[in-house]
Design a protein around this motif. Structure first.
Motif, mmCIF file in Angstrom:
data_model
loop_
_atom_site.group_PDB
_atom_site.id
_atom_site.type_symbol
_atom_site.label_atom_id
_atom_site.label_comp_id
_atom_site.label_asym_id
_atom_site.label_seq_id
_atom_site.Cartn_x
_atom_site.Cartn_y
_atom_site.Cartn_z
ATOM 1 N N TYR A 86 0.861 -1.178 0.000
ATOM 2 C CA TYR A 86 0.000 0.000 0.000
ATOM 3 C C TYR A 86 0.897 1.228 0.000
ATOM 4 N N VAL A 87 0.541 2.211 -0.806
ATOM 5 C CA VAL A 87 1.231 3.495 -0.827
ATOM 6 C C VAL A 87 0.185 4.556 -0.490
ATOM 7 N N PHE A 88 0.408 5.250 0.610
ATOM 8 C CA PHE A 88 -0.514 6.284 1.054
ATOM 9 C C PHE A 88 0.129 7.651 0.951
ATOM 10 N N PRO A 89 -0.621 8.670 0.536
ATOM 11 C CA PRO A 89 -0.134 10.030 0.751
ATOM 12 C C PRO A 89 -0.026 10.202 2.277
ATOM 13 N N THR A 90 0.939 10.965 2.723
ATOM 14 C CA THR A 90 1.157 11.103 4.163
ATOM 15 C C THR A 90 -0.110 11.493 4.932
ATOM 16 N N PRO A 91 -0.925 12.445 4.464
ATOM 17 C CA PRO A 91 -2.143 12.778 5.230
ATOM 18 C C PRO A 91 -3.116 11.595 5.375
ATOM 19 N N GLU A 92 -3.231 10.770 4.360
ATOM 20 C CA GLU A 92 -4.126 9.607 4.448
ATOM 21 C C GLU A 92 -3.567 8.585 5.430
ATOM 22 N N PHE A 93 -2.248 8.386 5.429
ATOM 23 C CA PHE A 93 -1.638 7.476 6.390
ATOM 24 C C PHE A 93 -1.884 7.981 7.809
ATOM 25 N N GLN A 94 -1.763 9.283 8.013
ATOM 26 C CA GLN A 94 -2.001 9.861 9.335
ATOM 27 C C GLN A 94 -3.456 9.666 9.772
ATOM 28 N N ARG A 95 -4.388 9.775 8.836
ATOM 29 C CA ARG A 95 -5.808 9.556 9.151
ATOM 30 C C ARG A 95 -6.028 8.112 9.624
ATOM 31 N N ILE A 96 -5.440 7.159 8.927
ATOM 32 C CA ILE A 96 -5.575 5.751 9.307
ATOM 33 C C ILE A 96 -4.902 5.494 10.652
ATOM 34 N N ALA A 97 -3.742 6.109 10.855
ATOM 35 C CA ALA A 97 -3.034 5.960 12.129
ATOM 36 C C ALA A 97 -3.903 6.456 13.284
ATOM 37 N N GLU A 98 -4.600 7.549 13.084
ATOM 38 C CA GLU A 98 -5.499 8.075 14.132
ATOM 39 C C GLU A 98 -6.618 7.084 14.431
ATOM 40 N N GLN A 99 -7.169 6.470 13.393
ATOM 41 C CA GLN A 99 -8.225 5.480 13.606
ATOM 42 C C GLN A 99 -7.699 4.290 14.404
ATOM 43 N N LEU A 100 -6.495 3.845 14.083
ATOM 44 C CA LEU A 100 -5.916 2.727 14.823
ATOM 45 C C LEU A 100 -5.602 3.115 16.270
ATOM 46 N N ARG A 101 -5.121 4.346 16.463
ATOM 47 C CA ARG A 101 -4.831 4.813 17.829
ATOM 48 C C ARG A 101 -6.105 4.920 18.664
ATOM 49 N N ALA A 102 -7.225 5.152 18.018
ATOM 50 C CA ALA A 102 -8.492 5.293 18.738
ATOM 51 C C ALA A 102 -9.012 3.954 19.273
ATOM 52 N N GLN A 103 -8.474 2.861 18.764
ATOM 53 C CA GLN A 103 -8.895 1.541 19.237
ATOM 54 C C GLN A 103 -8.308 1.293 20.628
ATOM 55 N N PRO A 104 -9.081 0.655 21.497
ATOM 56 C CA PRO A 104 -8.533 0.368 22.832
ATOM 57 C C PRO A 104 -7.376 -0.626 22.755
ATOM 58 N N MET A 105 -6.438 -0.465 23.651
ATOM 59 C CA MET A 105 -5.278 -1.371 23.707
ATOM 60 C C MET A 105 -5.706 -2.812 23.956
ATOM 61 N N THR A 106 -6.898 -3.000 24.480
ATOM 62 C CA THR A 106 -7.386 -4.343 24.766
ATOM 63 C C THR A 106 -7.939 -5.046 23.523
ATOM 64 N N HIS A 107 -8.031 -4.340 22.400
ATOM 65 C CA HIS A 107 -8.552 -4.922 21.156
ATOM 66 C C HIS A 107 -7.426 -5.684 20.462
ATOM 67 N N LYS A 108 -7.457 -7.015 20.583
ATOM 68 C CA LYS A 108 -6.359 -7.854 20.107
ATOM 69 C C LYS A 108 -6.100 -7.703 18.607
ATOM 70 N N ALA A 109 -7.150 -7.691 17.790
ATOM 71 C CA ALA A 109 -6.980 -7.580 16.338
ATOM 72 C C ALA A 109 -6.366 -6.232 15.964
ATOM 73 N N ALA A 110 -6.766 -5.163 16.638
ATOM 74 C CA ALA A 110 -6.206 -3.836 16.353
ATOM 75 C C ALA A 110 -4.724 -3.789 16.716
ATOM 76 N N ARG A 111 -4.343 -4.414 17.831
ATOM 77 C CA ARG A 111 -2.926 -4.475 18.210
ATOM 78 C C ARG A 111 -2.122 -5.225 17.160
ATOM 79 N N ALA A 112 -2.641 -6.365 16.732
ATOM 80 C CA ALA A 112 -1.930 -7.195 15.765
ATOM 81 C C ALA A 112 -1.783 -6.472 14.428
#
Length: 143
Positions: A41-67
């Motif tokens: 996957y090749v993301f423009p930096t702003p799109e990668f940052q948007r996805i990173a924010e979504q992943l950060r919003a997941q609780p640390m207890t969410h095993k699939a999100a951690r993986a």
């Protein structure tokens, strides 16, 4: 929005010339990382940052999100394309996607995908029947 199919080649230094059609949107910087189905996957930096924010919003207890986060971020490579629109694909990502000299680069809406040419052709052949049956479940209400 990234659209279309392109067939650039990887040079001997592991560099890819981005399709001219994509360069303006990617000129400010890209993040290349592992994608599903052994593509990149090749993301423009702003799109990668948007996805990173979504992943950060997941609780640390969410095993699939951690993986997913571990693989997604650990394999990520960021850089700014050079004046010729070239980006270097690191060896670990070339190995993951089994990239040889012949590539296929596709527009996939908010991202670009890089495929080994043979892998892309195999994927298309294998998924053609599925594509005809998927529409209703993916697009509510249909086309």
């Amino acid at each position: 929005m990234f659209l279309g199919t392109h067939t650039p080649r990887l040079d001997e230094k592991g560099r890819l010339i981005l399709p001219a059609k994509f360069r303006d949107e990617l000129a400010g910087g890209v993040v290349v990382t592992k994608g599903q189905e052994r593509c990149l996957y090749v993301f423009p930096t702003p799109e990668f940052q948007r996805i990173a924010e979504q992943l950060r919003a997941q609780p640390m207890t969410h095993k699939a999100a951690r993986a997913y986060s571990r693989v997604f971020f650990a394999s990520a490579h960021d850089e700014v394309p050079d004046k010729q629109g070239r980006v270097t694909i690191p060896a670990h990502l070339r190995a993951y996607a089994a990239l040889d000299r012949e590539l296929v680069v596709i527009g996939a809406s908010t991202r670009v995908e890089i495929w080994d040419k043979v892998a892309w052709e195999t994927y298309l052949a294998d998924s053609e029947d599925d594509f005809a049956d998927i529409e209703e479940g993916v697009l509510p209400g249909g086309l």
